[in-house]
Design a protein around this motif. Structure first.
Motif, mmCIF file in Angstrom:
data_model
loop_
_atom_site.group_PDB
_atom_site.id
_atom_site.type_symbol
_atom_site.label_atom_id
_atom_site.label_comp_id
_atom_site.label_asym_id
_atom_site.label_seq_id
_atom_site.Cartn_x
_atom_site.Cartn_y
_atom_site.Cartn_z
ATOM 1 N N CYS A 77 0.760 -1.301 -0.099
ATOM 2 C CA CYS A 77 0.072 -0.096 -0.154
ATOM 3 C C CYS A 77 0.731 1.232 0.191
ATOM 4 O O CYS A 77 1.219 1.753 0.834
ATOM 5 C CB CYS A 77 -0.815 -0.039 1.296
ATOM 6 N N ILE A 78 1.166 1.774 -1.329
ATOM 7 C CA ILE A 78 1.907 3.100 -1.426
ATOM 8 C C ILE A 78 1.058 3.959 -2.410
ATOM 9 O O ILE A 78 0.448 3.214 -3.097
ATOM 10 C CB ILE A 78 3.203 3.061 -1.817
ATOM 11 N N SER A 79 1.195 5.351 -2.270
ATOM 12 C CA SER A 79 0.393 6.040 -3.100
ATOM 13 C C SER A 79 0.306 5.774 -4.571
ATOM 14 O O SER A 79 -0.465 5.907 -5.297
ATOM 15 C CB SER A 79 1.215 7.406 -2.552
ATOM 16 N N ILE A 80 1.624 5.586 -4.974
ATOM 17 C CA ILE A 80 1.849 5.524 -6.513
ATOM 18 C C ILE A 80 1.172 4.349 -7.187
ATOM 19 O O ILE A 80 0.899 4.089 -8.044
ATOM 20 C CB ILE A 80 3.312 5.541 -6.994
ATOM 21 N N LEU A 81 0.669 3.444 -6.303
ATOM 22 C CA LEU A 81 -0.148 2.090 -6.663
ATOM 23 C C LEU A 81 -1.525 2.491 -6.523
ATOM 24 O O LEU A 81 -2.416 1.549 -6.808
ATOM 25 C CB LEU A 81 0.225 1.022 -5.804
#
Length: 168
Positions: free
Chosen positions: A91-95
């Motif tokens: 879960c990271i923003s760019i995904l």
């Protein structure tokens, strides 16, 4: 179908580039030579972090409309991290899908953009391992431990690193 063939060509180019010019910190390839949309990635734990010395396997699954939509990334190796769901999903923003965040936590500029490549995604995951974000955790228990019981968190991560080394 046109989007799928465009995605396929782009992923073939990125795979070829990575084979020709490997990037320190990870290796990537196809799970099955007949499916350009499923990649296997091995991330080396970043030096001078709790994950140093670990070898962590993950699957990257690309949608047929890549690069307009992000892939999903899921660790198949055991992982203990505030930004990794208990089932291994990263879960990271760019995904996160492009555009405005319906929850208002992220700026549109922090979310998925078609300029991202396999390389930039994996480098972002390596950065995530180096600097956990406990503000909006995917694994609440890991985030709480990271904040409140750092020694217990470190012990769990050392265990995860040892297990990853045994799997080699």
């Amino acid at each position: 179908m046109a989007a799928s063939s465009q995605a396929s060509l782009l992923l073939q180019k990125q795979l070829k580039d990575l084979m020709k010019n490997p990037v320190d910190g990870f290796s990537a390839g196809l799970v099955d030579d007949n499916n350009i949309f499923e990649w296997s990635v091995t991330i080396m734990g970043p030096p001078d972090t709790l994950y140093d010395g670990g070898y962590f396997n993950a699957l990257m699954s690309f949608p047929s409309n890549y690069p307009n939509s992000p892939p999903s990334v899921r660790f198949t190796s055991e992982m203990w991290h505030p930004n990794v769901y208990p089932d291994g999903r990263v879960c990271i923003s760019i995904l996160h899908p492009p555009g405005d965040d319906p929850n208002g936590y992220e700026l549109a500029s922090e979310r998925w953009m078609p300029v991202h490549t396999v390389e930039s995604i994996v480098l972002s995951i390596i950065s995530m391992l180096s600097s956990p974000n406990d503000e909006s955790p995917a694994n609440v228990e890991a985030a709480k431990e990271w904040r409140d019981e750092r020694d217990a968190f470190k012990k769990k991560v050392r265990h995860v690193v040892r297990r990853s080394q045994e799997m080699l």
